[in-house]
Write an enzyme that holds these catalytic residues in place. Structure first.
Site, PDB file in Angstrom:
ATOM      1  N   LYS A  66       0.624  -0.989   0.072  1.00 52.91           N
ATOM      2  CA  LYS A  66      -0.047  -0.017   0.033  1.00 52.91           C
ATOM      3  C   LYS A  66       0.630   1.251   0.008  1.00 52.91           C
ATOM      4  O   LYS A  66       0.791   2.099  -0.807  1.00 52.91           O
ATOM      5  CB  LYS A  66      -0.837  -0.036   1.301  1.00 52.91           C
ATOM      6  N   THR A  67       1.708   1.319   0.675  1.00 53.37           N
ATOM      7  CA  THR A  67       2.740   2.576   0.913  1.00 53.37           C
ATOM      8  C   THR A  67       3.547   2.512  -0.427  1.00 53.37           C
ATOM      9  O   THR A  67       3.593   3.662  -0.552  1.00 53.37           O
ATOM     10  CB  THR A  67       3.616   2.455   2.139  1.00 53.37           C
ATOM     11  N   ASP A 258      -3.559   8.280   2.821  1.00 55.43           N
ATOM     12  CA  ASP A 258      -3.352   6.664   3.449  1.00 55.43           C
ATOM     13  C   ASP A 258      -4.254   6.441   4.565  1.00 55.43           C
ATOM     14  O   ASP A 258      -4.840   7.247   5.097  1.00 55.43           O
ATOM     15  CB  ASP A 258      -1.827   6.825   4.030  1.00 55.43           C
ATOM     16  N   GLU A 259      -4.429   5.178   4.683  1.00 60.45           N
ATOM     17  CA  GLU A 259      -5.255   4.443   5.805  1.00 60.45           C
ATOM     18  C   GLU A 259      -6.701   5.341   5.878  1.00 60.45           C
ATOM     19  O   GLU A 259      -7.143   5.620   6.888  1.00 60.45           O
ATOM     20  CB  GLU A 259      -4.636   4.883   7.005  1.00 60.45           C
ATOM     21  N   GLN A 289      -8.443  -3.214   8.402  1.00 60.08           N
ATOM     22  CA  GLN A 289      -7.553  -2.604   9.368  1.00 60.08           C
ATOM     23  C   GLN A 289      -8.064  -1.356   9.934  1.00 60.08           C
ATOM     24  O   GLN A 289      -7.210  -0.732  10.426  1.00 60.08           O
ATOM     25  CB  GLN A 289      -6.199  -2.563   8.460  1.00 60.08           C
ATOM     26  N   ARG A 648       1.465  -8.230  11.085  1.00 56.71           N
ATOM     27  CA  ARG A 648       2.661  -7.492  10.878  1.00 56.71           C
ATOM     28  C   ARG A 648       3.748  -8.334  10.816  1.00 56.71           C
ATOM     29  O   ARG A 648       4.991  -8.113  10.596  1.00 56.71           O
ATOM     30  CB  ARG A 648       2.904  -6.764  12.509  1.00 56.71           C
TER      31      ARG A 648
END
Length: 817
Positions: A66-67, A258-259, A289, A648
DNA sequence: CTGTTAGAGTTTTTT
DNA sequence: ACTCTAACAG
C-alpha cells in the site's frame, strides 16, 4: 490581500527553491528511474499507480504494498510534471508520515521530497490554520492543547458548574465533545440536536452541551485549539471563507490519503472539499484494518466515497508480500468471522512457513519469561537481529512485565508509547512557561505554573482569578494584568505576588523579541525558577530532571539547527511548540540504529512489519478488551485489531495468553481470547492442553498464608539470574535495576525457612513430594531438586512416562498439591 | 498557603 | 500497584 498573505507564508519558501532548469535537467534521469520502479510493481499495483484520470480508491490488503503504491504514485506524479508543493499526502501517524517522506526521498531525492505537503492530518491543517488564523478569530501562534490540557479544562468546567464528577466523568465528557467535534457539531447545533440531548438526558447528563459550549469558549479565550479543533476549525475556515478553500483547492493539484479507513467525518469532509473540483484524489485503505473507530473513524467514509466522487475507480491489491502463507491464511480465517467487510481475497505466494504458534502461560510473568526465552532462542536459530523482533500488546500497561523479563535476559529493547518525553512533569512545566511566553492567555499553561515554583499563589487566589476572568469572558492573564479593573478581591500581599508573576512573564516576553530561540529557551528555564527548583538538592530524581531539561534545550537547539539547514530564515519558540505539540512517539534517530527488540501496542504497530512477532495477552477481557464487550461492532473492531497484529509478522507469529495476570494490583484470571478459536487450526499450532484448569490454580495461590504473590514471583526472577550467592534467603535479593518499585524495598521475610529443597516457579512453590501436572508428560511427583539458580533442575517421577529431569526455567507444569 | 497523608478509583487504543 | 484527590495539620 489575504490570499496573498497565504501565499507568502505557505509557499514562498518552497517556491524559492524551485528551479525550473534544474527540474528539466533531471527529467531524463528520472525517466530511467521510473522504468525501474514500475518494473518492480505487480500489475495491480502498477495500474493503481498509473491511473491519474480521476478519483481513485485503492483497497489494499495487509502487506500488499500500500505504502509502496502511494510513494510510487507520488513519484509518478512528480514525473508527470506536478510540482512537489502542489501534492498533498496525508497520513494518520507521524511515523507513517515520516516513513512516507523517507521512501519518497529515496525515489526522488530529499530536495524534492521536502517540498511535498506530506504529513498527518493534524500537522498539515494546523499549518493551514496558522496561516489563516485571523480569519476565524485566532492568533496565528495559537496554542495546541493536548489531551491532558483538554481534560483538565473539562474538569475545571465541571467543577465550576458544580456538577458531580461521577455522573459527569471528565473522560466521558471529553469523549462526547470529541465525537461531536469530529462529526462537525458545534455547541449550538449540539444544543439543538434532539437526538443528542435526549441521549444525554437519558444518561443523566443533560448539561453536556453547556460544558461543551463553555469549553469551546474557554479555548477561544485562551487562544487554544485541541486536537479535534484542528480539524473542526479547518472545516469552519473552509465553510465560512470560500476564498480560502478555493486557494487550497487550487494549490493542491493532487491529494493522496493513506489509511482512509481511519478517517473521521471531519477529515473526510476536508478531503472531499479540497478534491471536489479537480477530482484528483487517491485514497488508500483497508477496511479490515480499521481500528480507530473510538476516535470517530468511520469505515463508511470509504463506502460513501463513490457518491461524492462519481466515477470513482476502485483498485484492489490482494497479494500479500509480507508474510508467509500460514500467517496470511491464519489472519484471513480470523477476519472472516467479521460480518462487516469489503470482500477481498488476500493471498501470499511466499513459502508456507511455520504455523502461527499459540502458547499458554500460567501468569503474565511466565508469559514474559517465555517470550524472552523464545526471542533469545530464535535469534540464534533464525539468525535474526533483535531489530527483527516485536512484542505487541493490547494495552501499554502490559509492557512492564515484558520489560522486566527482557532485562533479566539482557535482551535490549526499545519501547514505544507509554510516557513520552514531553509528558514528564519537568518538561511539561518548562513547556508551560514556553507556552505562556508565546501566549499568556493560555489558561492551562498558566494554571500549571502560576504557583510552580511556589510563589504563594494558592487555590483560593486562583479560584478568584478564574471566577473574575470567566464572568467577564476574559482570560486569567487579563485579570492578572489589571486586577483593579477586574475587581479582583484579594489582599495587598497577594496582589504583590501576582504582580511578581506578571512581571516574570512580561520579562520573558520581552526577552523573546531580543534573543534567538535556544537562548530564549534557556533564559525561560533559568528565570522561571524551574532550574533552581530542580537543582535544590542532588537527589537522583532531581538529577534526572536536570538531564531531561538539558535534553529539552538540546531539542530546541537541534530543531533550530535543522530548520536553518532546511533554509528557513528563523525559527521562533512558537515554531518549536507547534512542532512538539503534535509529536507523540519520538522515534529518536539515534536509537533506531541500535539493535533492539521493539515493544509497542498493536495500534502503534500498524503499518510496520517485523520478521518475528509476538502478540501477548491474547485473553478475554484484555484482547478483546473488556470495554468492547457491549456490542458486536466493537468486538469486530477488536478482531480487526488482532488481524492487524498478526499481519505485522513476516516469518513467525506467536500468540500467547496467560491464565492469570496482575491487573490493578490483583491477580485476575481469564480464559484465552475467543479470537483464538476463530483461527483455522490448519494454520495454527495450538498449545498442549493442560488438564489443570486455571481457576483452581489461582485459588490455590491465593490460599497462601501471606499475600506474598508478587514477592514470590519477583524472587523467581531473581533466581533466573545467574551466579547468585548460595544465599540462605533467596527471596530477599535486591533486584539490580534502579527501579524504585516497592518490590525491591519490601523483601519478604516469611520465606526464611526456604532451603534448596524448595524452589519458586511460575506455578508456585515446588518441593520434594510436590505433585505436578506437566504439559506434555502428565501427572507426576517431584523426587529431587538440584541447583536453585539459573539451571535449577527437578526430577519428576511421572505416572505414565517414568522419570524425567526438567529444567525449571523451561518446564511447563501446574502444581496440583 | 504549604506539605503531608489517607483514601479512592482505576477507561484501550492516538492525533 | 499506582496515581490523583480531598482533608488536615502546620
Amino acid at each position: 490581500m489575504i490570499l496573498k498573505k497565504i501565499d507568502n507564508t505557505q509557499t514562498k519558501p518552497r517556491l524559492v527553491s524551485i528551479n525550473p532548469l534544474h527540474y528539466l535537467c533531471t527529467k531524463q534521469r528520472k525517466r530511467k528511474v521510473e522504468q525501474d520502479f514500475l518494473n518492480s510493481l505487480n500489475d495491480q499495483q502498477r495500474e493503481a499507480v498509473l491511473y491519474t484520470d480521476g478519483p481513485e480508491l485503492v483497497i489494499a490488503g495487509a502487506g500488499s504494498g500500500k505504502t509502496r503504491v502511494l510513494t510510487y504514485k507520488i513519484a509518478h506524479l512528480l514525473q508527470m510534471g506536478y510540482p512537489p508543493y502542489r501534492l498533498l499526502a496525508l497520513t494518520f501517524t507521524n511515523k507513517a508520515a515520516n516513513e512516507m517522506k523517507e521512501r519518497i526521498a529515496a525515489l526522488v531525492g530529499t530536495e524534492t521530497a521536502q517540498r511535498l505537503w506530506a504529513g498527518t492530518f493534524h500537522s498539515i491543517f494546523s499549518r493551514i490554520l496558522r496561516a489563516n488564523a485571523d480569519r476565524i478569530g485566532y492568533r496565528h501562534d495559537f496554542t495546541i492543547y493536548d489531551a491532558s490540557d483538554s481534560l483538565s479544562l473539562i474538569k475545571s468546567i465541571i467543577r465550576e458548574l458544580q456538577l458531580d464528577d461521577k455522573t459527569y466523568k471528565p473522560t466521558t465528557v471529553q469523549a462526547i465533545i470529541s465525537h461531536a467535534k469530529n462529526a462537525l457539531i458545534e455547541p449550538q447545533a449540539y444544543a439543538r440536536n434532539r437526538e443528542l440531548i435526549e441521549m444525554d438526558t437519558r444518561s443523566k447528563r443533560p448539561l453536556i452541551h453547556e460544558i461543551y459550549r463553555i469549553y469551546r469558549q474557554r479555548c477561544s479565550v485562551s487562544g487554544a485549539m485541541d486536537f479535534d479543533d484542528l480539524l473542526l476549525n479547518t472545516n469552519i475556515l473552509f465553510r465560512d471563507h470560500p476564498d480560502v478553500l478555493q486557494h487550497y483547492r487550487d494549490l493542491f493539484a493532487y491529494i493522496l490519503v493513506d489509511e482512509y479507513q481511519d478517517t473521521n467525518f471531519a477529515q473526510h469532509l476536508i478531503v472531499s472539499q479540497l478534491g471536489k473540483d479537480h477530482n484528483h484524489i487517491c485514497v488508500v485503505g483497508d477496511d479490515a484494518q480499521s481500528i480507530y473507530s473510538f476516535r470517530g473513524a468511520n469505515i463508511h467514509n470509504i463506502l460513501g466515497l463513490s457518491k461524492e466522487f462519481p466515477g470513482l475507480k476502485i483498485f484492489k491489491l490482494e497479494r500479500n508480500y509480507r508474510s508467509t502463507q500460514n500467517i496470511v491464511n491464519a489472519a484471513n480465517s480470523l477476519i472472516a468471522k467479521n460480518k462487516e467487510q469489503i470482500p477481498k481475497q488476500v493471498f501470499s505466494e511466499k513459502e508456507q512457513g511455520n504455523k502461527v504458534q499459540v502458547i499458554s502461560a500460567y501468569s503474565d510473568f511466565e508469559e514474559g519469561f517465555i517470550v524472552s526465552n523464545r526471542i533469545a532462542e530464535m535469534r540464534i536459530t533464525t539468525h535474526c537481529d533483535y531489530n527483527d523482533f516485536a512484542v505487541l500488546y493490547r494495552t501499554n500497561a502490559q509492557s512492564r512485565v515484558l520489560e522486566e523479563a527482557l532485562r533479566k535476559r539482557n535482551i535490549p529493547y526499545r519501547i514505544y508509547g507509554g510516557m513520552s518525553f514531553y509528558q514528564r512533569k519537568e518538561i511539561k512545566d518548562a513547556i508551560a512557561y514556553f507556552r505562556l511566553t508565546i501566549n499568556p492567555d493560555d489558561e492551562e499553561a498558566l494554571k500549571r505554573v502560576i504557583n510552580y515554583p511556589a510563589r504563594g499563589i494558592g487555590n483560593t487566589t486562583l479560584s478568584k482569578l478564574i471566577e473574575r476572568a470567566h464572568s467577564q469572558e476574559s482570560s486569567i492573564w487579563n485579570v492578572i494584568s489589571d486586577p483593579i479593573g477586574y475587581n479582583l478581591a484579594v489582599n495587598n500581599g497577594t496582589l504583590n505576588k501576582l504582580k511578581t508573576f506578571k512581571d516574570l512573564i512580561d520579562e520573558l516576553r520581552y526577552e523573546a523579541d531580543k534573543k534567538n530561540t535556544p537562548e530564549l529557551a534557556e533564559t525561560i528555564i533559568k528565570r522561571s525558577g524551574i532550574w533552581g527548583e530542580i537543582s535544590s538538592d542532588r537527589t537522583p530524581e532531581n538529577i534526572s530532571r536536570q538531564e531531561n531539561i538539558e535534553e529539552l534545550l538540546n531539542g530546541v537547539r537541534e530543531f533550530c539547527a535543522l530548520r536553518e539547514e532546511a533554509g528557513e530564515e528563523q525559527t521562533s519558540l512558537s515554531d518549536f511548540l507547534a512542532e512538539i505539540s503534535l509529536a507523540t512517539d519520538q522515534d529518536n534517530g539515534d536509537e533506531t540504529e541500535q539493535d533492539k527488540v521493539t515493544l509497542m501496542t498493536v495500534h502503534a504497530s500498524k503499518g510496520l512489519e517485523f520478521k518475528q512477532v509476538f502478540i501477548v495477552g491474547v485473553e478475554e477481557d484484555l484482547f478483546p478488551s473488556a470495554m468492547s464487550k457491549n456490542s458486536e461492532r466493537e468486538i469486530e473492531e477488536e478482531r480487526r485489531l488482532l488481524y492487524v497484529a498478526i499481519t505485522r509478522a513476516e516469518e513467525n507469529c506467536t500468540l500467547t495468553y496467560a491464565l492469570s495476570r496482575y491487573r490493578n494490583g490483583q491477580t485476575v484470571s481469564s480464559p484465552p481470547s475467543r479470537f483464538i478459536k476463530d483461527l483455522d487450526s490448519r494454520y495454527v499450532d495450538m498449545p498442549v492442553q493442560t488438564k489443570q484448569e486455571s481457576p483452581r490454580e489461582t485459588i490455590s495461590w491465593n490460599r497462601f498464608p501471606f499475600d506474598a504473590e508478587r514477592p514470590r514471583k519477583t524472587s523467581r526472577w531473581n533466581e533466573e539470574d545467574t551466579d547468585r550467592t548460595p544465599a540462605p534467603r533467596p527471596f530477599t535479593a535486591p533486584s539490580p535495576g534502579k527501579r524504585l518499585t516497592k518490590i525491591d524495598s519490601k523483601p519478604t521475610g516469611e520465606t526464611h525457612s526456604t532451603t534448596q529443597s524448595t524452589v519458586a516457579t511460575a506455578a508456585g512453590q515446588v518441593e520434594i513430594g510436590t505433585f505436578i501436572c506437566h504439559a506434555r508428560f502428565g501427572n507426576g511427583t517431584v523426587t529431587a531438586i538440584e541447583d536453585t539458580g539459573d539451571n535449577c533442575k527437578i526430577t519428576v517421577e511421572f505416572e505414565n512416562v517414568g522419570r524425567k529431569q526438567l529444567l525449571l526455567k523451561f518446564a511447563k507444569f501446574t502444581i496440583i498439591e
